[in-house]
Design a protein around this motif. Structure first.
Motif, mmCIF file in Angstrom:
data_model
loop_
_atom_site.group_PDB
_atom_site.id
_atom_site.type_symbol
_atom_site.label_atom_id
_atom_site.label_comp_id
_atom_site.label_asym_id
_atom_site.label_seq_id
_atom_site.Cartn_x
_atom_site.Cartn_y
_atom_site.Cartn_z
ATOM 1 N N TRP A 265 -16.016 -44.233 39.628
ATOM 2 C CA TRP A 265 -16.657 -44.949 38.518
ATOM 3 C C TRP A 265 -15.607 -45.441 37.532
ATOM 4 O O TRP A 265 -15.672 -46.572 37.048
ATOM 5 C CB TRP A 265 -17.661 -44.024 37.828
ATOM 6 N N ASN A 269 -14.679 -49.377 36.414
ATOM 7 C CA ASN A 269 -15.026 -49.804 35.060
ATOM 8 C C ASN A 269 -13.856 -49.753 34.085
ATOM 9 O O ASN A 269 -14.054 -49.885 32.875
ATOM 10 C CB ASN A 269 -16.155 -48.918 34.523
ATOM 11 N N HIS A 272 -13.399 -52.391 31.247
ATOM 12 C CA HIS A 272 -14.496 -52.651 30.318
ATOM 13 C C HIS A 272 -14.302 -51.891 29.009
ATOM 14 O O HIS A 272 -13.623 -50.872 28.954
ATOM 15 C CB HIS A 272 -15.836 -52.259 30.953
ATOM 16 N N LEU A 277 -19.665 -49.985 28.039
ATOM 17 C CA LEU A 277 -19.919 -48.859 28.937
ATOM 18 C C LEU A 277 -20.815 -47.783 28.336
ATOM 19 O O LEU A 277 -21.471 -47.040 29.078
ATOM 20 C CB LEU A 277 -18.587 -48.218 29.348
#
Length: 362
Positions: A265, A269, A272, A277
């Protein structure tokens, strides 16, 4: 001997501590890219709370490490987390873990886990050690004629005349330092620098994003555990812990959660922002803890760890590390030499490399 240590993580500071009374290593200078000690054993303070957003606690059964923590270093503020660590799998059901395995004490300091680095440095006589904060070392240079090392920072500052260098950066960053630098005798040998860089480049890490969720209510009182860890590595949350359970970290009436996301994960991500998030993360937390109250923290924080946990080990006690590198006064240590990211394993690695530096200095 004058020794430069690149990085103020636990392993490098443990090496400095081990050399504090050395008759051969008389001057140590530490170069740290950030503004604090202890690397990933890191602590921040916000809204009246102290929280550990990297390593969460430490413990060791190693007699030497225990003696350092419990007897040699000051124990003021050293506290034990009393609640256990539970486990959960892909389904998110939190259950008691291996209580026998979790029987060991979980140590932390009231001011925060970063206190361990401060204590290690404070134990070294002030006239023997100097720490440079916000100095990111970009390359290493060594002139064969003088047999001295020079450190070059990203801003072009040069710090020289070191007899030896201890690199404590994560293995990929250590490889970059080696390959970008200039060592005259290695250039003559042709491939030593490249071979050393290639060995270090084999060290791989899990990426991790840590979220800190602060609440102006006491929401954690009924949780029977201090932390819950994902054991099958299939959940998006890898670790969730209650900072309230650490004495002196969170004021009464408030709660702080540490939420460390899984590598898959975190990698997906990483670019970001916190704002993008946070809704997804708080939703995952509310599902895991079975309550909508977790969806609305009063404040939040985030830390992105590109090189969080090593998943492979590099043996820096043999091969090209023990020959060409060590013979030139270049040494390496860090959690990648122990394979697992544990504070006390990093300490042990620092103590081990200190003995090799002492041998070189004689």
């Amino acid at each position: 001997m004058r020794l430069a240590i690149v990085g103020a993580g636990v392993s490098g500071l443990s090496a400095a501590y081990a050399l504090r009374a050395s008759k051969s290593v008389t001057q140590i200078e530490v170069f740290e890219k950030s503004r604090g000690f202890s690397g990933r054993a890191a602590t921040r303070r916000k809204n009246g709370a102290s929280y550990d957003h990297g390593a969460n606690y430490f413990y060791s059964e190693d007699p030497l490490i225990r003696d350092i923590i419990l007897n040699q270093l000051p124990t003021d503020g050293l506290v034990v987390i009393s609640k256990p660590v539970f486990v959960f799998g892909e389904s998110g059901e939190i259950t008691p873990g291996d209580l026998e395995r979790d029987r060991g004490e979980k140590w932390v300091y009231q001011p925060g886990i970063s206190q361990i680095g401060k204590l290690l440095v404070a134990a070294v006589p002030a006239e023997r050690i100097k720490v440079h904060f916000e100095k990111r070392v970009a390359s290493l240079e060594r002139a064969e004629r003088s047999a001295r090392w020079t450190l070059v920072t990203t801003t072009g500052d040069r710090f020289g005349d070191f007899d030896g260098v201890l690199v404590t950066a994560p293995a990929p960053q250590a490889a970059g330092l080696v390959c970008s630098g200039s060592v005259e005798s290695w250039a003559e040998a042709g491939s030593i620098k490249q071979a050393l860089g290639a060995e270090l480049a084999l060290g791989t890490y899990n990426t991790q994003i840590t979220f800190v969720l602060g609440y102006d209510k006491k929401l954690t009182s009924e949780l029977p555990y201090y932390a819950a860890v994902n054991t099958d590595r299939k959940h998006d949350i890898a670790w969730l812990s209650v900072e309230d359970d650490k004495e002196g970290h969170v004021a009464g009436g408030n709660s702080v959660l540490i939420v460390q996301m899984a590598s898959h994960w975190s990698t997906a991500n990483y670019e970001h922002s916190l704002e993008d998030l946070l809704p997804s993360v708080t939703n995952k937390v509310s599902v895991l803890l079975a309550g909508d109250q977790w969806k609305s923290p009063s404040w939040s924080d985030v830390q992105k760890w590109r090189f969080a946990l090593p998943n492979s080990r590099i043996d820096t006690s043999r091969g090209i590390f023990a020959t060409s590198a060590a013979q030139h006064g270049l040494f390496f240590t860090g959690d990648y030499t122990a394979e697992r990211g544990r504070v006390t394993l990093a300490m042990a690695a620092g103590l081990q490399v200190a003995s090799k530096i002492e041998e070189f200095a004689k």
